[in-house]
Design a protein around this motif. Structure first.
Motif, PDB file in Angstrom:
ATOM      1  N   THR A  26       0.850  -1.189   0.000  1.00 54.44           N
ATOM      2  CA  THR A  26       0.000   0.000   0.000  1.00 54.44           C
ATOM      3  C   THR A  26       0.882   1.234   0.000  1.00 54.44           C
ATOM      4  OG1 THR A  26      -0.129   0.041   2.414  1.00 54.44           O
ATOM      5  CG2 THR A  26      -1.880  -1.128   1.244  1.00 54.44           C
ATOM      6  N   GLY A  27       0.296   2.328  -0.376  1.00 61.75           N
ATOM      7  CA  GLY A  27       1.002   3.602  -0.381  1.00 61.75           C
ATOM      8  C   GLY A  27       0.114   4.675   0.211  1.00 61.75           C
ATOM      9  N   SER A  28       0.701   5.833   0.437  1.00 63.48           N
ATOM     10  CA  SER A  28      -0.082   6.944   0.978  1.00 63.48           C
ATOM     11  C   SER A  28      -0.301   7.987  -0.109  1.00 63.48           C
ATOM     12  CB  SER A  28       0.634   7.571   2.170  1.00 63.48           C
ATOM     13  OG  SER A  28       1.880   8.111   1.763  1.00 63.48           O
ATOM     14  N   HIS A  48      -1.249  -0.729  -4.382  1.00 64.72           N
ATOM     15  CA  HIS A  48      -0.513  -0.846  -5.650  1.00 64.72           C
ATOM     16  C   HIS A  48      -1.034  -2.104  -6.326  1.00 64.72           C
ATOM     17  CE1 HIS A  48       2.520   2.242  -4.962  1.00 64.72           C
ATOM     18  NE2 HIS A  48       2.562   1.839  -3.707  1.00 64.72           N
ATOM     19  N   GLY A  49      -1.586  -1.959  -7.489  1.00 67.41           N
ATOM     20  CA  GLY A  49      -2.112  -3.124  -8.175  1.00 67.41           C
ATOM     21  C   GLY A  49      -3.321  -2.759  -8.995  1.00 67.41           C
ATOM     22  N   LEU A  50      -4.046  -3.765  -9.378  1.00 65.45           N
ATOM     23  CA  LEU A  50      -5.190  -3.592 -10.257  1.00 65.45           C
ATOM     24  C   LEU A  50      -6.200  -2.625  -9.661  1.00 65.45           C
ATOM     25  CD1 LEU A  50      -6.488  -4.453 -12.897  1.00 65.45           C
ATOM     26  CD2 LEU A  50      -7.573  -6.321 -11.676  1.00 65.45           C
ATOM     27  N   GLY A  51      -6.418  -1.516 -10.322  1.00 66.84           N
ATOM     28  CA  GLY A  51      -7.404  -0.539  -9.891  1.00 66.84           C
ATOM     29  C   GLY A  51      -6.921   0.441  -8.849  1.00 66.84           C
ATOM     30  N   SER A  52      -5.800   0.181  -8.218  1.00 67.88           N
ATOM     31  CA  SER A  52      -5.259   1.044  -7.155  1.00 67.88           C
ATOM     32  C   SER A  52      -6.365   1.568  -6.246  1.00 67.88           C
ATOM     33  CB  SER A  52      -4.479   2.211  -7.766  1.00 67.88           C
ATOM     34  OG  SER A  52      -3.421   1.755  -8.548  1.00 67.88           O
ATOM     35  N   PRO A  53      -7.048   0.676  -5.528  1.00 69.74           N
ATOM     36  CA  PRO A  53      -8.175   1.124  -4.701  1.00 69.74           C
ATOM     37  C   PRO A  53      -7.729   2.094  -3.608  1.00 69.74           C
ATOM     38  CG  PRO A  53      -7.559  -1.121  -4.144  1.00 69.74           C
ATOM     39  CD  PRO A  53      -6.751  -0.739  -5.354  1.00 69.74           C
ATOM     40  N   ILE A  54      -8.554   3.098  -3.366  1.00 71.98           N
ATOM     41  CA  ILE A  54      -8.280   4.105  -2.349  1.00 71.98           C
ATOM     42  C   ILE A  54      -9.179   3.834  -1.146  1.00 71.98           C
ATOM     43  CG2 ILE A  54      -8.434   6.559  -1.807  1.00 71.98           C
ATOM     44  CD1 ILE A  54      -7.733   7.144  -4.695  1.00 71.98           C
ATOM     45  N   CYS A 152      -0.479  17.021  -5.352  1.00 71.92           N
ATOM     46  CA  CYS A 152      -0.685  15.697  -4.782  1.00 71.92           C
ATOM     47  C   CYS A 152       0.634  14.941  -4.739  1.00 71.92           C
ATOM     48  CB  CYS A 152      -1.680  14.873  -5.618  1.00 71.92           C
ATOM     49  SG  CYS A 152      -3.383  15.467  -5.558  1.00 71.92           S
ATOM     50  N   GLY A 153       0.681  13.972  -3.885  1.00 73.43           N
ATOM     51  CA  GLY A 153       1.846  13.092  -3.811  1.00 73.43           C
ATOM     52  C   GLY A 153       1.383  11.679  -3.473  1.00 73.43           C
ATOM     53  N   ALA A 154       1.962  10.713  -4.130  1.00 74.01           N
ATOM     54  CA  ALA A 154       1.619   9.315  -3.889  1.00 74.01           C
ATOM     55  C   ALA A 154       2.905   8.518  -3.774  1.00 74.01           C
ATOM     56  CB  ALA A 154       0.754   8.771  -5.018  1.00 74.01           C
ATOM     57  N   GLY A 155       2.992   7.741  -2.746  1.00 68.54           N
ATOM     58  CA  GLY A 155       4.198   6.945  -2.598  1.00 68.54           C
ATOM     59  C   GLY A 155       3.988   5.718  -1.778  1.00 68.54           C
TER      60      GLY A 155
END
Length: 155
Positions: A26-28, A48-54, A152-155
């Motif tokens: 997972t990421g933030s 991280h993966g299919l669809g990147s669910p939030i 925005c930032g995603a990591g």
């Protein structure tokens, strides 16, 4: 069963149990807007993966514009207000929508954020937002649209 036949089976079982499975990292996700019209901050977790669910989305928004429809000074958003999202490569796109809760005064809020990172991913992405605030007053809908820069930032 002889020891010669048991050993290869036991070895195969150990290899199968130790083999790595699919990664579920997972990421933030963090986004912010700060200008004369809107103050917004968002934090969430994504897969991280299919669809990147939030999930675990928590956000707050304050309309600071002088022509903003009357309402509470700050409005909160949760995962249930995320209408659509796109996290792919360098792009982060979020679409949030929130109507006032029963008994709450204030406008319906629709926020669209579209950002793009400068590198190969979206660690630090900049872009634009469009915020629509709509309210019915005396039988007529009054709408205000605000636009500006978002980060925005995603990591």
């Amino acid at each position: 069963m002889s020891l010669r036949l048991l050993f290869p089976r036991a070895l195969l079982l150990c290899i199968a149990l130790l083999a790595p499975g699919a990664a579920n990292a997972t990421g933030s996700l963090d986004c912010s807007i700060e200008d004369r019209a809107v103050a917004f901050s968002l934090t969430a977790v994504f897969g991280h993966g299919l669809g990147s669910p939030i999930s675990n989305l928590q956000a707050s928004l304050a309309l600071k514009a002088k022509d903003a429809p009357a309402g509470p000074p700050e409005v909160s958003f949760g995962s249930e207000h995320l209408v659509h999202s796109w996290l792919r490569g360098r792009e982060i796109r979020l679409h949030l929508y929130r109507e006032p809760a029963e008994g709450e005064r204030g406008p319906a809020l629709e926020l669209v954020i579209e950002t793009r990172g400068s590198g190969s991913d979206a660690d630090s992405a900049t872009g634009r937002y469009e915020m629509t605030a709509s309210r019915v007053e005396n039988g007529q809908e009054k709408t205000r649209i605000y636009k500006g820069k978002a980060r925005c930032g995603a990591g």
